[in-house]
Enzyme design. Structure first.
Site, mmCIF file in Angstrom:
data_model
loop_
_atom_site.group_PDB
_atom_site.id
_atom_site.type_symbol
_atom_site.label_atom_id
_atom_site.label_comp_id
_atom_site.label_asym_id
_atom_site.label_seq_id
_atom_site.Cartn_x
_atom_site.Cartn_y
_atom_site.Cartn_z
ATOM 1 N N HIS A 1 37.395 -17.325 0.858
ATOM 2 C CA HIS A 1 36.684 -16.373 0.008
ATOM 3 C C HIS A 1 35.183 -16.495 0.259
ATOM 4 O O HIS A 1 34.709 -17.506 0.784
ATOM 5 C CB HIS A 1 36.972 -16.662 -1.474
ATOM 6 C CG HIS A 1 38.336 -16.246 -1.913
ATOM 7 N ND1 HIS A 1 38.707 -16.208 -3.240
ATOM 8 C CD2 HIS A 1 39.426 -15.845 -1.216
ATOM 9 C CE1 HIS A 1 39.956 -15.794 -3.342
ATOM 10 N NE2 HIS A 1 40.419 -15.581 -2.120
ATOM 11 N N GLU B 1 32.491 -16.887 -1.746
ATOM 12 C CA GLU B 1 31.794 -18.001 -2.417
ATOM 13 C C GLU B 1 32.150 -19.327 -1.748
ATOM 14 O O GLU B 1 31.296 -20.185 -1.546
ATOM 15 C CB GLU B 1 32.177 -18.052 -3.907
ATOM 16 C CG GLU B 1 31.894 -16.776 -4.668
ATOM 17 C CD GLU B 1 33.073 -15.809 -4.724
ATOM 18 O OE1 GLU B 1 33.120 -15.025 -5.686
ATOM 19 O OE2 GLU B 1 33.927 -15.829 -3.816
ATOM 20 N N CYS C 1 37.010 -15.646 -8.326
ATOM 21 C CA CYS C 1 38.414 -15.762 -8.717
ATOM 22 C C CYS C 1 38.638 -16.945 -9.652
ATOM 23 O O CYS C 1 37.981 -17.974 -9.548
ATOM 24 C CB CYS C 1 39.308 -15.877 -7.480
ATOM 25 S SG CYS C 1 39.083 -17.401 -6.537
ATOM 26 N N CYS D 1 37.436 -20.021 -6.842
ATOM 27 C CA CYS D 1 35.976 -20.000 -6.682
ATOM 28 C C CYS D 1 35.241 -20.379 -7.960
ATOM 29 O O CYS D 1 34.181 -20.991 -7.897
ATOM 30 C CB CYS D 1 35.529 -18.640 -6.154
ATOM 31 S SG CYS D 1 36.126 -18.364 -4.462
#
Length: 153
Positions: free
Chosen positions: A52, A54, A83, A94
């Site tokens: 992801h 981040e 998330c 995240c």
């Protein structure tokens, strides 16, 4: 607030670099220090198919005391709400990564729809832990533009 928009535009540009996917969002993230200098950036699927934005940005930072101190005064800009749960059981959400890093301020453009996760509570979880979360809802359309091929309901 102008700085927030400037950095969010950079994050949106990063989201445009994401390899297309039918099973994940295209997201960009930028971590900016208190001095207004970029510490790291990342985008979805930058280093592997499951990473992801981040996560990609945070992975670029070391764990030295100076980095941890800088993160305590940093802001992370993410085009999408971080998330709160992952489809990949071997990956930390995240929100948990942001909390572990000690980042105290998060700026997002749009909330995660129920496309892949029925009830994302990233913003709520961050706020419960005392993190300042700013939503730039007027930038949501631009931030989700590279995800229009997905069901965004």
């Amino acid at each position: 607030m102008n700085q927030d928009r400037l950095w969010m535009r950079h994050a949106i540009g990063l989201a445009r670099l994401c390899p297309k996917s039918t099973t994940a969002f295209a997201v960009g993230a930028v971590i900016v220090g208190a001095d207004g200098v970029e510490l790291a950036d990342g985008f979805s699927r930058e280093t592997d198919p499951k990473v992801h934005a981040e996560e990609a940005a945070l992975n670029k930072l070391g764990d030295e005391p100076s980095t941890r101190d800088a993160l305590a005064h940093a802001t992370i800009y993410s085009t999408l709400e971080p998330c709160s749960q992952r489809g990949s059981a071997d990956r930390v959400p995240c929100t948990d990564r942001i909390l572990a890093a000690g980042i105290r301020r998060v700026v997002i453009a749009w909330r995660e729809p129920a496309t892949f996760v029925t009830n994302c509570v990233g913003v709520e979880k961050l706020r419960e832990h005392g993190i300042e979360v700013i939503e730039l809802a007027d930038m949501a359309d631009e931030a989700m533009s590279m995800n229009r091929h997905l069901d965004l309901n």
